[in-house]
Design a protein around this motif. Structure first.
Motif, mmCIF file in Angstrom:
data_model
loop_
_atom_site.group_PDB
_atom_site.id
_atom_site.type_symbol
_atom_site.label_atom_id
_atom_site.label_comp_id
_atom_site.label_asym_id
_atom_site.label_seq_id
_atom_site.Cartn_x
_atom_site.Cartn_y
_atom_site.Cartn_z
ATOM 1 N N ASP A 148 34.575 14.541 31.212
ATOM 2 C CA ASP A 148 33.391 14.041 30.507
ATOM 3 C C ASP A 148 33.626 12.663 29.907
ATOM 4 O OD1 ASP A 148 32.074 16.395 31.085
ATOM 5 O OD2 ASP A 148 32.482 17.317 29.136
ATOM 6 N N VAL A 149 34.815 12.430 29.357
ATOM 7 C CA VAL A 149 35.076 11.181 28.635
ATOM 8 C C VAL A 149 35.420 10.035 29.577
ATOM 9 C CG1 VAL A 149 36.617 10.078 26.946
ATOM 10 C CG2 VAL A 149 35.810 12.422 26.566
ATOM 11 N N LEU A 150 36.213 10.314 30.621
ATOM 12 C CA LEU A 150 36.710 9.257 31.505
ATOM 13 C C LEU A 150 36.189 9.348 32.936
ATOM 14 C CD1 LEU A 150 40.446 9.203 30.291
ATOM 15 C CD2 LEU A 150 38.553 7.753 29.536
ATOM 16 N N GLY A 151 35.410 10.392 33.222
ATOM 17 C CA GLY A 151 34.830 10.525 34.554
ATOM 18 C C GLY A 151 35.799 11.012 35.606
ATOM 19 N N LEU A 157 31.016 -2.426 20.758
ATOM 20 C CA LEU A 157 32.363 -1.855 20.837
ATOM 21 C C LEU A 157 32.967 -2.077 22.222
ATOM 22 C CD1 LEU A 157 34.258 -0.246 18.968
ATOM 23 C CD2 LEU A 157 33.338 1.845 19.970
ATOM 24 N N ARG A 158 34.176 -2.675 22.249
ATOM 25 C CA ARG A 158 34.866 -2.952 23.508
ATOM 26 C C ARG A 158 36.140 -2.138 23.665
ATOM 27 N NH1 ARG A 158 32.569 -5.341 27.519
ATOM 28 N NH2 ARG A 158 34.500 -6.393 28.125
ATOM 29 N N GLU A 159 36.573 -1.481 22.573
ATOM 30 C CA GLU A 159 37.803 -0.700 22.613
ATOM 31 C C GLU A 159 37.749 0.349 21.519
ATOM 32 O OE1 GLU A 159 41.622 -2.827 23.295
ATOM 33 O OE2 GLU A 159 42.219 -1.909 21.383
ATOM 34 N N ALA A 160 38.267 1.545 21.802
ATOM 35 C CA ALA A 160 38.261 2.604 20.802
ATOM 36 C C ALA A 160 39.428 3.542 21.040
ATOM 37 C CB ALA A 160 36.948 3.383 20.852
ATOM 38 N N HIS A 211 51.531 4.452 23.710
ATOM 39 C CA HIS A 211 50.077 4.596 23.708
ATOM 40 C C HIS A 211 49.534 4.145 25.061
ATOM 41 C CE1 HIS A 211 46.559 5.383 21.214
ATOM 42 N NE2 HIS A 211 45.954 4.402 21.847
ATOM 43 N N VAL A 212 48.585 4.906 25.614
ATOM 44 C CA VAL A 212 48.037 4.621 26.937
ATOM 45 C C VAL A 212 46.582 4.143 26.802
ATOM 46 C CG1 VAL A 212 47.578 5.526 29.252
ATOM 47 C CG2 VAL A 212 49.524 6.395 27.930
ATOM 48 N N TYR A 213 46.272 3.058 27.489
ATOM 49 C CA TYR A 213 44.925 2.484 27.502
ATOM 50 C C TYR A 213 44.278 2.766 28.855
ATOM 51 C CZ TYR A 213 46.024 -0.265 23.302
ATOM 52 O OH TYR A 213 46.366 -0.657 22.031
ATOM 53 N N PHE A 214 43.095 3.384 28.832
ATOM 54 C CA PHE A 214 42.352 3.682 30.053
ATOM 55 C C PHE A 214 41.075 2.854 30.099
ATOM 56 C CE2 PHE A 214 44.604 7.742 29.208
ATOM 57 C CZ PHE A 214 45.308 7.855 30.394
ATOM 58 N N ARG A 215 40.782 2.300 31.270
ATOM 59 C CA ARG A 215 39.534 1.555 31.448
ATOM 60 C C ARG A 215 38.355 2.509 31.601
ATOM 61 N NH1 ARG A 215 42.679 -1.153 35.181
ATOM 62 N NH2 ARG A 215 43.288 -3.278 34.648
ATOM 63 N N VAL A 216 37.220 2.139 31.016
ATOM 64 C CA VAL A 216 35.978 2.881 31.190
ATOM 65 C C VAL A 216 34.846 1.882 31.385
ATOM 66 C CG1 VAL A 216 36.713 4.906 29.855
ATOM 67 C CG2 VAL A 216 35.597 2.987 28.683
ATOM 68 N N PRO A 217 33.760 2.279 32.057
ATOM 69 C CA PRO A 217 32.647 1.353 32.250
ATOM 70 C C PRO A 217 31.945 0.991 30.951
ATOM 71 C CG PRO A 217 32.539 3.185 33.807
ATOM 72 C CD PRO A 217 33.584 3.533 32.799
ATOM 73 N N GLU A 218 31.912 1.959 30.003
ATOM 74 C CA GLU A 218 31.145 1.739 28.782
ATOM 75 C C GLU A 218 31.798 2.521 27.649
ATOM 76 O OE1 GLU A 218 28.542 2.013 25.723
ATOM 77 O OE2 GLU A 218 28.285 3.724 27.066
ATOM 78 N N VAL A 219 32.334 1.806 26.666
ATOM 79 C CA VAL A 219 33.152 2.433 25.627
ATOM 80 C C VAL A 219 32.343 3.400 24.772
ATOM 81 C CG1 VAL A 219 34.494 1.985 23.526
ATOM 82 C CG2 VAL A 219 34.849 0.584 25.572
#
Length: 260
Positions: free
Chosen positions: A34-37, A242-245, A210-218
């Motif tokens: 749900d969160v990252l597709g 918001l561009r990062e969370a 810490h791991v950063y994952f790309r998403v289309p829309e934060v």
């Protein structure tokens, strides 16, 4: 060997995978879907492991945490090594801990360790995906170690994983004023920052990878995380720009979503 695989000794020192061990595998899969597709496929390690996919390409591994292990649920990066036994020995020699392994799997051998400040990481000897590179494609956007003293941590990982000074290898560590940057053939894949506090009860402040994952829309990912029983950790409130969370999943694992 499959055409999309290479040997760890050819890319020794590189981040080669990220994993999460969850307390409830099916619920965790649903949350990150749900969160990252993400979608999932079998990992070849039994029913308790899955490979997460974005548009059919591998992103990360998710497994079920054995009920007998009373450990925190965290996202963990693995680094390729030429010889897992030698790397494990270097870890121990430098005052760190090899918590699990080395263990044999169908395509290689792995160990799970904690560095001198307590941040968890893994080492892997064997087949690695040649199409998985941090910062490119489906892999995470980047990794970041938040630790007590960035210079001490940089020295530890360089000695264990063979990271070289700038211009002296494929995986180089560059020291800047208040942090260090790991580059893979000139491409930034990880950063090491200081200021973490080991004794704090706040997991956001303790030393950890810490791991950063790309998403289309934060904002969409933040809303899905909250609906799914997770929480927005930083910033404290969502906003239209918001561009990062940084988010926490229902098991307590922290991760960051960043606009792709």
């Amino acid at each position: 060997m499959e055409r999309d695989k290479t040997d760890s000794h050819k890319v020794a020192g590189a981040p080669c995978w990220v994993t999460l061990l969850s307390r409830e595998l099916s619920a965790t899969q649903g949350f990150y879907s749900d969160v990252l597709g993400w979608t999932y496929r079998a990992a070849g390690l039994g029913d308790d492991f899955r490979v997460a996919l974005t548009d059919g390409s591998p992103v990360a591994g998710i497994g079920a945490l054995a009920s007998s292990l009373q450990v925190a649920v965290v996202w963990t990066p693995y680094f390729a090594v030429a010889d897992v036994d030698e790397a494990a020995a270097r870890i121990r020699e430098r005052g760190a801990t090899v918590a699990v392994g080395p263990l044999a799997f169908h395509s290689g051998r792995a160990a799970l360790a904690t560095d001198p400040d307590g941040a968890a990481f893994g080492i892997w000897e064997g087949a690695v995906r040649s199409d998985w590179t941090v910062g490119r494609g489906s892999a995470p956007a980047w990794l970041e170690l938040r630790t007590r003293d960035f210079a001490d941590a940089a020295r530890f990982y360089s000695e264990v994983l063979g990271w070289a000074p700038e211009g002296q290898g494929s995986y180089t560590l560059v020291h800047e004023e208040d942090h260090s940057v790991l580059r893979q053939d000139g491409h930034v894949v990880a950063k090491i920052r200081g200021g973490a506090v080991q004794a704090t009860p706040d997991p956001q402040v303790r030393p950890r990878w810490h791991v950063y994952f790309r998403v289309p829309e934060v904002n969409g990912s933040v809303a899905a995380a909250v609906r799914g029983g997770g929480a927005l950790i930083s910033p404290r409130q969502a906003s239209p720009e918001l561009r990062e969370a940084t988010l926490r999943d229902p098991d307590g694992a922290l991760f960051t979503v960043t606009a792709g």
